[in-house]
Design a protein around this motif. Structure first.
Motif, PDB file in Angstrom:
ATOM      1  N   GLN A 151      42.275  47.777  38.209  1.00  0.00           N
ATOM      2  CA  GLN A 151      41.320  46.507  38.981  1.00  0.00           C
ATOM      3  C   GLN A 151      39.937  47.744  39.274  1.00  0.00           C
ATOM      4  OE1 GLN A 151      43.583  45.485  41.752  1.00  0.00           O
ATOM      5  NE2 GLN A 151      43.952  43.909  41.846  1.00  0.00           N
TER       6      GLN A 151
ATOM      7  N   PRO B 251      42.184  39.057  44.053  1.00  0.00           N
ATOM      8  CA  PRO B 251      43.057  39.910  44.852  1.00  0.00           C
ATOM      9  C   PRO B 251      42.863  41.302  44.539  1.00  0.00           C
ATOM     10  CG  PRO B 251      43.455  39.089  42.676  1.00  0.00           C
ATOM     11  CD  PRO B 251      42.581  38.605  42.684  1.00  0.00           C
TER      12      PRO B 251
ATOM     13  N   TYR C  62      37.410  39.733  33.691  1.00  0.00           N
ATOM     14  CA  TYR C  62      37.681  39.692  35.063  1.00  0.00           C
ATOM     15  C   TYR C  62      39.346  39.089  34.831  1.00  0.00           C
ATOM     16  CZ  TYR C  62      33.157  38.329  37.027  1.00  0.00           C
ATOM     17  OH  TYR C  62      32.465  38.198  38.215  1.00  0.00           O
TER      18      TYR C  62
ATOM     19  N   ARG D 269      40.821  41.920  33.414  1.00  0.00           N
ATOM     20  CA  ARG D 269      41.322  42.742  33.916  1.00  0.00           C
ATOM     21  C   ARG D 269      41.636  43.027  35.684  1.00  0.00           C
ATOM     22  NH1 ARG D 269      41.174  47.110  30.308  1.00  0.00           N
ATOM     23  NH2 ARG D 269      39.981  46.564  28.042  1.00  0.00           N
ATOM     24  N   LEU D 270      40.533  42.260  36.468  1.00  0.00           N
ATOM     25  CA  LEU D 270      40.754  42.268  37.796  1.00  0.00           C
ATOM     26  C   LEU D 270      41.787  41.725  38.650  1.00  0.00           C
ATOM     27  CD1 LEU D 270      36.895  41.586  39.148  1.00  0.00           C
ATOM     28  CD2 LEU D 270      38.157  43.687  38.995  1.00  0.00           C
ATOM     29  N   VAL D 271      42.234  40.004  37.201  1.00  0.00           N
ATOM     30  CA  VAL D 271      43.517  39.618  38.158  1.00  0.00           C
ATOM     31  C   VAL D 271      44.493  40.345  37.607  1.00  0.00           C
ATOM     32  CG1 VAL D 271      42.233  37.444  38.865  1.00  0.00           C
ATOM     33  CG2 VAL D 271      42.876  37.858  36.211  1.00  0.00           C
ATOM     34  N   GLU D 272      44.487  41.523  36.532  1.00  0.00           N
ATOM     35  CA  GLU D 272      45.789  42.243  35.887  1.00  0.00           C
ATOM     36  C   GLU D 272      46.624  41.196  34.508  1.00  0.00           C
ATOM     37  OE1 GLU D 272      46.710  45.392  39.151  1.00  0.00           O
ATOM     38  OE2 GLU D 272      47.208  43.018  40.161  1.00  0.00           O
TER      39      GLU D 272
END
Lengths: 255, 320
Positions: free
Chosen positions: A3, A90, B106, B108-111
């Motif tokens: 992240q 998150p 986005y 990537r941010l929430v994997e």
């Protein structure tokens, strides 16, 4: 970690697509090329003057880019309200901040890398390949910029870009006159001024410890221990500033 | 009993405003419960505390009192936002990114893993009707397109809970239908949708449950029928063979008199209808139609605003 990297890449991408950054880079390249012309109007060791001016140009432009990008790092996210979708994911806020800082650092490294390459080509075409000392000086400059953009990042967590730029510029200037600050204090008879100078000297960064450009220009070797000490000082100082920035960022409300 | 998607307990947010740090209450003692799998409307006038509540739930602001949980995980723990998709009011996004890059970021941010991320981006862009604009920078998008891109961003992690702040705002009728259908689809898929809106007709049509917030305080929550009750807001009547202004009906009642060819259209409070029917019959007229209108959320909201007026005045008086 993934992240944080995503944030870093996005920050890097945003920076390299920024037109203002292109302008600064253009002027940096111009300065480098113009430095070649210096030998026509210079008395003495022309080659050293050209090297000095070119290295000074890289340093000045690097500092400008660090401040310009750093002060908007967090503030722009808040002002453009992109922070709402970013901080609601998150991801812990400290990771977001470190990701952004990492992206900024990557941008700086790329810019300095481009300028170093240009230095090699432009100066090298006239004076032959630069000595290793020049790259050591550029490496130390990168450490200075790492620290400077940590300060700019800290300021951007609570101040608008104009204010943050003024603060960062103060840090940049004081950082380069840190030894003079100590000297002023030592020579003053006023105990309050002496104490104030002492405190400022200890708290504010001494950016001159990273300045080995004169030595590089004159071909004077700097002891490895001195360089390592400067790197440790820069790394430690950067970590502390970033820690403060993370605490400030963590406590912020996004209205 | 399953864990609610959202629960708040005496949630409060007080802002300190200006140089003198004058306190201003955004939300006060809010007790909210959003059951899993419902579509939940959060309504109230401007400045009621809807966005404040949502921002506090999304950890964009820190509560000054009370507590909140999302899927049983306390806010502001980042894990509480793990299964959440959020669309802020009037969304702003990175103008330098293309729609595809934006969703990738986005994702990537929430994997979301790489291959799956690519699949979802294609599917979502198609779903919000932006597939053709995949490689166009967001800086060139219209407001409605940005809103749709924002929705895709909220859905990229396939969240169990969607939190949408004014998702219909700034959309043309087609855009509104798209958002409404999307909310209904998500609900049918068993997901929870929590959204604030000023478009009360949509809230009434879409939502299983509604909460009304006025002046920073919760004024009611329940299913739409529970909130509306079985009461009638007013009755639209049409009478023939009469006109208004006659005498002879008892004092206090509306006067009608016989008028061949005459017609009277009245919107009456339910309690006055019988009296009017009697008066019309006595005058020799006939009743053409009597159509009761059910109360709507708009009536309920207006009543609550009226009821909260002294409280609101006091709340705003803090700043005066």
């Amino acid at each position: 970690m993934s992240q944080m990297l995503a944030v870093a890449v996005n920050t890097f991408r945003e920076a390299v697509r920024d037109k203002v950054l292109h302008s600064i880079l253009f002027f940096a390249v111009l300065l480098l090329v113009v430095s070649l012309g210096m030998q026509e109007i210079t008395i003495g060791d022309q080659a050293k003057v050209v090297r000095g001016v070119a290295l000074g140009g890289i340093s000045l432009m690097g500092g400008l880019i660090a401040i310009f990008l750093g002060v908007g790092l967090v503030w722009k996210e808040i002002e453009r309200k992109t922070i709402y979708t970013l901080a609601s994911k998150p991801v812990a806020r400290w990771r977001l901040l470190l990701g952004k800082y990492l992206g900024l650092w990557l941008t700086l490294a790329a810019e300095v890398g481009i300028l170093a390459l240009l230095y090699t080509v432009v100066i090298g075409s006239q004076q032959g390949l630069p000595s290793m000392d020049v790259y050591v000086a550029i490496g130390m400059l990168m450490m200075e910029l790492t620290l400077l953009c940590a300060w700019a990042t800290l300021f951007s967590t609570f101040a608008a870009p104009t204010t943050a730029s003024a603060y960062s510029l103060c840090i940049y200037l004081i950082g380069h006159f840190s030894d003079d600050l100590k000297l002023f204090g030592d020579r003053s008879d006023d105990p309050t001024f002496k104490a104030l100078c002492g405190v400022l000297y200890r708290v504010l960064p001494n950016l001159d410890v990273f300045n080995v450009r004169a030595e590089a220009v004159h071909g004077i070797a700097v002891p490895a221990s001195e360089l390592l000490w400067a790197l440790a000082y820069g790394g430690g100082y950067t970590a502390v500033v970033l820690l403060v920035a993370m605490v400030v960022f963590e406590r912020r409300d996004f209205k | 009993m399953s864990t609610p998607a959202i629960r708040t307990e005496k949630l409060s947010k007080v802002y300190l405003s200006g140089f003198w740090r004058i306190p201003y209450t955004g939300v006060e003692d809010l007790d909210l419960e959003v059951p899993e799998g419902t579509s939940f409307g959060f309504i109230g006038p401007n400045g009621a505390g809807k966005t404040t509540t949502i921002k506090t739930l999304m950890s964009l602001q820190k509560a000054t009192g009370g507590r909140a949980w999302i899927h049983g995980i306390p806010v502001p723990d980042p894990e509480s936002r793990r299964r959440v998709g959020f669309l802020p009011e009037r969304p702003y996004f990175y103008e330098h990114l293309t729609a595809g890059e934006f969703l990738d970021f986005y994702g990537r941010l929430v994997e979301v893993p790489g291959a799956e991320r690519k699949r979802r981006i294609t599917r979502l862009l198609d779903r919000v009707d932006l597939a053709r604009f995949r490689d166009v920078p967001l800086g060139k998008f219209s407001k409605g397109m940005l809103q749709r891109a924002g929705l895709a961003q909220a859905l990229i992690g396939e969240p169990d809970l969607l939190v949408l702040d004014e998702p219909m705002s700034g959309l043309d009728p087609l855009g509104r239908v798209l958002v409404r259908d999307l909310i209904l689809e998500e609900r049918r898929a068993g997901r929870t949708v929590f959204f604030s809106s000023h478009v009360l007709a949509d809230v009434e049509a879409i939502c299983d449950r509604v909460a009304i917030v006025v002046g920073g305080k919760l004024r009611g929550q329940g299913t739409v029928p529970e909130l509306l009750g079985h009461t009638v807001a007013h009755v639209d009547c049409v009478f023939d063979g009469v006109e208004e202004g006659g005498e002879g009906v008892e004092a206090g009642a509306e006067g009608v008199r016989a008028a061949p060819g005459g017609s009277v259209h009245k919107r009456l409070p339910p309690e006055d209808v019988d009296r009017w029917l009697d008066a019309v019959r006595k005058a020799g007229g006939s009743v053409q139609s009597v159509v009761p209108a059910q109360r709507t959320l708009e009536h309920v909201l207006l009543d609550e605003v009226e009821r909260a007026r002294p409280v609101n005045a006091k709340r705003l008086g803090v700043l005066a």
